[in-house]
Design a protein around this motif. Sequence first.
Motif, mmCIF file in Angstrom:
data_model
loop_
_atom_site.group_PDB
_atom_site.id
_atom_site.type_symbol
_atom_site.label_atom_id
_atom_site.label_comp_id
_atom_site.label_asym_id
_atom_site.label_seq_id
_atom_site.Cartn_x
_atom_site.Cartn_y
_atom_site.Cartn_z
ATOM 1 N N ILE A 92 3.817 2.556 -5.838
ATOM 2 C CA ILE A 92 2.776 3.272 -6.577
ATOM 3 C C ILE A 92 1.428 2.597 -6.327
ATOM 4 O O ILE A 92 1.243 1.411 -6.641
ATOM 5 C CB ILE A 92 3.113 3.270 -8.090
ATOM 6 N N SER A 93 0.511 3.348 -5.737
ATOM 7 C CA SER A 93 -0.799 2.765 -5.411
ATOM 8 C C SER A 93 -1.823 3.880 -5.237
ATOM 9 O O SER A 93 -1.446 5.030 -5.015
ATOM 10 C CB SER A 93 -0.709 1.978 -4.101
ATOM 11 N N PRO A 94 -3.121 3.524 -5.282
ATOM 12 C CA PRO A 94 -4.121 4.514 -4.887
ATOM 13 C C PRO A 94 -3.904 4.845 -3.404
ATOM 14 O O PRO A 94 -3.382 4.004 -2.655
ATOM 15 C CB PRO A 94 -5.458 3.785 -5.072
ATOM 16 N N GLU A 95 -4.320 6.016 -3.007
ATOM 17 C CA GLU A 95 -4.130 6.469 -1.625
ATOM 18 C C GLU A 95 -4.619 5.409 -0.610
ATOM 19 O O GLU A 95 -3.941 5.103 0.367
ATOM 20 C CB GLU A 95 -4.887 7.798 -1.460
ATOM 21 N N SER A 96 -5.771 4.808 -0.902
ATOM 22 C CA SER A 96 -6.358 3.874 0.076
ATOM 23 C C SER A 96 -5.634 2.520 0.115
ATOM 24 O O SER A 96 -5.924 1.692 0.982
ATOM 25 C CB SER A 96 -7.837 3.645 -0.243
ATOM 26 N N LEU A 97 -4.702 2.296 -0.829
ATOM 27 C CA LEU A 97 -3.988 1.002 -0.844
ATOM 28 C C LEU A 97 -2.488 1.161 -0.607
ATOM 29 O O LEU A 97 -1.684 0.315 -1.022
ATOM 30 C CB LEU A 97 -4.243 0.262 -2.166
ATOM 31 N N LYS A 98 -2.119 2.261 0.068
ATOM 32 C CA LYS A 98 -0.698 2.471 0.399
ATOM 33 C C LYS A 98 -0.195 1.404 1.372
ATOM 34 O O LYS A 98 -0.988 0.781 2.082
ATOM 35 C CB LYS A 98 -0.525 3.854 1.054
ATOM 36 N N ILE A 99 1.120 1.213 1.441
ATOM 37 C CA ILE A 99 1.637 0.183 2.345
ATOM 38 C C ILE A 99 1.283 0.499 3.801
ATOM 39 O O ILE A 99 1.166 1.654 4.188
ATOM 40 C CB ILE A 99 3.169 -0.058 2.240
ATOM 41 N N ARG A 100 1.164 -0.564 4.573
ATOM 42 C CA ARG A 100 0.808 -0.419 5.992
ATOM 43 C C ARG A 100 2.046 0.023 6.759
ATOM 44 O O ARG A 100 3.064 -0.681 6.774
ATOM 45 C CB ARG A 100 0.317 -1.768 6.557
ATOM 46 N N THR A 101 1.942 1.150 7.393
ATOM 47 C CA THR A 101 3.128 1.680 8.071
ATOM 48 C C THR A 101 3.502 0.827 9.285
ATOM 49 O O THR A 101 4.675 0.751 9.648
ATOM 50 C CB THR A 101 2.909 3.140 8.495
ATOM 51 N N ASP A 102 2.525 0.158 9.874
ATOM 52 C CA ASP A 102 2.860 -0.672 11.042
ATOM 53 C C ASP A 102 3.755 -1.847 10.652
ATOM 54 O O ASP A 102 4.531 -2.348 11.465
ATOM 55 C CB ASP A 102 1.587 -1.168 11.762
ATOM 56 N N SER A 103 3.672 -2.268 9.403
ATOM 57 C CA SER A 103 4.496 -3.406 8.967
ATOM 58 C C SER A 103 5.814 -2.969 8.351
ATOM 59 O O SER A 103 6.663 -3.806 8.042
ATOM 60 C CB SER A 103 3.746 -4.243 7.928
#
Length: 309
Positions: free
Chosen positions: A187-198
Amino acid sequence: MNEFFNKDIISIRDLTKENLESIYDSTNKIIDMDSSERREIARGKALGYLFFEPSTRTRLSFQSAMALIGGTSFGIADVQSSSIQKGESLADTVKIMSGYTDALVLRHTLDGSSRFAAEISEKPLINAGSGTEEHPTQAIQDLFTIKKELKKIDGLKIGIVGDLKYGRTIYSLLYGLRNYDVNVHLISPESLKIRTDSTYDIKKELSYTESESLDEYIEDIDVLYVTRVQKERFPDEEEYVKVKGSYVIGHDVVKKMKEDSIILHPLPRIDEISTDVDSMQQARYFQQAEYGKFTRAALLSLILNKDEF
Ligand code: NCD
């Protein structure tokens, strides 16, 4: 011989489920030991720490862990007071420190710093936070806390809220959770979503949803893991201002949670958990911080001793 002897701890990805379980077992053993027995474990051994970023809990828990098992610790907590300030390289600093100690702990601003330093160090090196990449000993402590407080990890619904983009504890926690059968809600704001590359390679092993709404899950989750918005990692302060205070866990929010659920936070908290939550039964973040001393003592005991204790 125990598998951790002389081993670097760089990423929790390098640890199997059996490895994790054996650290929890050793942690419980250390908790139950009497103090004179504990003090024999690392007698005459020294831990060196190098902290290129601020720390309270991680550094102090490593130091108290080392004291608990009878060893000593020293190091650099403030780069301003060391030769790093004169321009000495990370490589030289690590080389020197590894000559003075039996194991090293490193926290650094750069991703990859611990892996690099481990190649230089002649002694085992533990990653205490490498940029936005990982913080494996925090995740070991988090998983241990869940297991200790809820008696299991499998089958739990775990909500992780806050800065999922820059929070390194999140990545180590997710990599660790891959070993268990859990449902994760991110659960996060859109701009703080998990990094898909990681995280692209953990999708097969971990079932998770992504959402902006905490309300959707709050009544159902067993563990609420709250994180701080990582102000220092934002390239632009204005972007930070837009998202700070996105989620504030107050008394009203916790009231909606199950009675036997728990709230964790790696700390430090800024304003994402109100202080009026501290006395509620779900609040376990201070307990979690204390467990960090014991999980680190267990890890150091395993790294420094050939035989199981
Ligand atoms: C965390 C870190 O350094 O990543 N702190 C800690 O070690 N407990 C979390 C944070 O700084 O928000």
